[in-house]
Design an enzyme around this catalytic site. Structure first.
Site, PDB file in Angstrom:
ATOM      1  N   HIS A   1      27.743 -62.527 -63.204  1.00 38.68           N
ATOM      2  CA  HIS A   1      28.188 -63.090 -61.925  1.00 38.68           C
ATOM      3  C   HIS A   1      29.705 -63.257 -61.904  1.00 38.68           C
ATOM      4  O   HIS A   1      30.381 -62.851 -60.953  1.00 38.68           O
ATOM      5  CB  HIS A   1      27.523 -64.451 -61.693  1.00 38.68           C
ATOM      6  CG  HIS A   1      26.043 -64.382 -61.544  1.00 38.68           C
ATOM      7  ND1 HIS A   1      25.225 -65.496 -61.583  1.00 38.68           N
ATOM      8  CD2 HIS A   1      25.211 -63.314 -61.372  1.00 38.68           C
ATOM      9  CE1 HIS A   1      23.978 -65.124 -61.414  1.00 38.68           C
ATOM     10  NE2 HIS A   1      23.930 -63.811 -61.292  1.00 38.68           N
TER      11      HIS A   1
ATOM     12  N   SER B   1      23.179 -58.404 -59.326  1.00 35.75           N
ATOM     13  CA  SER B   1      23.923 -59.622 -59.000  1.00 35.75           C
ATOM     14  C   SER B   1      25.415 -59.502 -59.304  1.00 35.75           C
ATOM     15  O   SER B   1      26.237 -60.074 -58.578  1.00 35.75           O
ATOM     16  CB  SER B   1      23.336 -60.828 -59.734  1.00 35.75           C
ATOM     17  OG  SER B   1      23.256 -60.594 -61.121  1.00 35.75           O
TER      18      SER B   1
END
Length: 558
Positions: free
Chosen positions: A215, A160
């Protein structure tokens, strides 16, 4: 749009606008031109599908080692290279990279690969294959680094961070007017990207277990790298700038070093050393685990859980006195901890302190701690004291609590065997084999129990069809070969010899005991007694065969 037949299709066509508005025509032309320019500068987007395949392959390989399809196994993920803070910050910085190919279950993998495949192919064409790969890898590293910086005690993994870097690069490319992205295309791509980023971050902040640090770190790195590496969608003006690429990588490397300097296993945090020690225990690195637990105890002398874990480590190493000392401290600091009583009972069983084992097991059971294990340990103490009915009663309770534990059936089978309940013993070993298929020692004891119950022919027939011997070069295959009649007593004793003294002692002990058992089946008590005496003297005290020799000699009046 579908129509039932040609007339209906004609009616629908008549309802559609016959002319295109100027805005629609312009936007459609811009979109077509944009797609043509994309294909001209990057003919094929092959890096993205390759990354997807690599992630899927790693996931499948991890499944073969027990990583878990839906529910992750943290120890397996650490072994494969997840970003476990206490290990990463102790010098295993390669985990910042390997963790980007590791996922915590199928859903985690599926969502990441969907996002990567859908957006990655576009971004790869915008930047070119090589620059795109650079952005992906560096954004992934930045995300992993941010994760450790945010919380150096967690075990994180996933692509991610890298994927958010791809989205960041998409945003920076669209915002730079020099890249000549049509306004209509930019709005479509930008709005979708903003929506995905906003929703993902909101979901991460509102739900536990989502690594938003990765992230944000990946997003920031991808955005900045995108600004530095973006080039116009014009083949004539689209030349590689190695200076710009090198400068971007150098700047990110400097930032990583500056950020990484304060990251490390907090020298005053007992829990950090405890967590790292626990992971080292899972990897069977007892010595380094003990060193970590030593630090945890030094930093927090009243940390009961650190004493408990160090006691468990000493147990694994066979240093039972040190194990008991640590477990005593754990119990003093936290008398309600049933686990400490369980492991002190285990240590007591090895050194023969059976009364304390019985008491400690009872304490663990009363605290509802590892109940099946506690009953099993107490049963072992009753068995060692020769109180087989009490042992069998506790084994019954252990099996009631954990009916799928094959080891408990094995232990109850031994207790029934020692109590001369051979038919019940044979049944227990059969039930155990259903749960632990091809366990060689359970096959051997099943044979002995059947033969001693008067079913010698059935025992031999069953053993002949068993595949439990496995690799005949490995112990205890020679014992099974002997019981099958494929070798004689001298061949079995010769096979037990080994250059390593400890291994030799154990194998000779087993060879003499099972040879004695075969003599008892054939009613050759004098020869059996001699071998049993040898086994009693030579077997390590924690061997099943030592207990068996003691019981058989007592039964023979010796």
């Amino acid at each position: 749009m579908w129509a039932a037949d040609e007339p209906e299709a004609a009616e629908l066509e008549a309802l559609l606008p016959q002319r295109q508005s100027e805005q629609f025509s312009r936007e459609r032309a811009d979109a077509i031109d944009f797609q043509m320019r994309l294909r001209a500068v990057t003919s094929k987007a092959y890096v993205t599908p390759t990354l997807v395949v690599l992630n899927v392959v790693v996931f499948l390989l991890m499944l073969l080692t027990g990583a878990g399809f839906m529910t992750p196994n943290g120890a397996i993920h650490v072994a494969w290279g997840s970003n476990f803070g206490p290990f990463t910050t102790s010098g295993q910085w390669w985990r910042l990279f390997t963790s980007t190919f590791i996922h915590f279950g199928f859903i985690h993998l599926l969502l990441n690969m969907w996002a990567l495949y859908e957006t990655g192919r576009v971004v790869e064409r915008l930047y070119g294959n090589f620059y795109y790969l650079v952005i992906y890898v560096l954004a992934g590293l930045a995300g992993s680094l941010a994760s450790v910086l945010w919380n150096p005690m967690v075990n994180s993994a996933g692509a991610s961070g890298a994927i958010f870097g791809v989205f960041g690069a998409m945003v920076s490319f669209m915002l730079d007017k020099r890249n000549q992205v049509p306004l209509s295309v930019m709005k479509e791509q930008r709005n979708g990207t903003y929506a995905f980023i906003a929703y993902s971050l909101f979901y991460g902040f509102s739900h536990a277990g989502i690594d938003n640090a990765a992230h944000l770190g990946g997003l920031a790195a991808g955005f900045l790298l995108g600004l530095a590496l973006a080039r116009p969608l014009d083949p004539a003006r689209r030349t590689k700038s190695w200076a710009r690429l090198g400068g971007s990588m150098a700047a990110l490397a400097v930032a990583a070093v500056l950020l990484a300097r304060p990251i490390g296993l907090e020298p005053h945090s007992a829990i950090g050393f405890l967590l790292r020690g626990e992971e080292r225990m899972k990897q069977r690195d007892s010595d380094n685990a003990i060193a970590d637990f030593n630090e945890a105890v030094r930093l927090d002398p009243k940390y009961a859980y650190a004493y408990l874990n160090r006691g468990k480590a000493w147990l694994i190493k066979g240093d039972y006195e040190r194990a008991i000392a640590d477990l005593n401290d754990a119990i003093k600091l936290d008398p309600k901890s049933g686990d400490s009583y369980v492991y002190r009972a285990v240590a007591g069983l090895f050194i023969g302190e059976y009364d304390r084992v019985i008491a400690d097991s009872g304490e663990a059971i009363s605290r509802n701690a590892k109940v099946g294990m506690a009953y099993n340990i107490r049963a072992g103490a009753w068995q060692a004291k020769g109180e087989f009915m009490r042992a069998i009663a506790d084994f019954n309770e252990a099996i009631r609590v954990e009916p799928k534990n094959g080891s408990f059936y094995y232990q109850r089978g031994l207790a029934n065997f020692y109590h001369a309940q051979y038919s019940s013993s044979a049944t227990d070993f059969a039930d155990g084999l259903l749960l632990k298929d091809a366990d060689a020692y359970m096959v051997i004891w099943r044979f002995l129990a059947l033969a001693r119950s008067g079913n010698a022919q059935t025992a031999r027939s069953e053993l002949a069809s068993s595949g439990a011997a496995g690799d005949r070069a490995k112990w205890p295959a020679p014992i099974i070969d002997f019981l099958r009649g494929k070798t004689d007593a001298n061949g079995l004793l010769a096979a037990a010899e080994n250059a390593d003294p400890k291994t030799r002692r154990g194998q000779v002990c087993e060879a003499e005991f099972y040879l004695a058992e075969s003599y008892l089946i054939d009613n050759r008590e004098r020869e059996a007694r001699e071998l049993l005496e040898h086994a009693k003297q030579g077997c390590p005290r924690d061997f099943t065969e030592y207990r068996g020799a003691v019981v058989e000699l007592k039964r023979l009046g010796g």
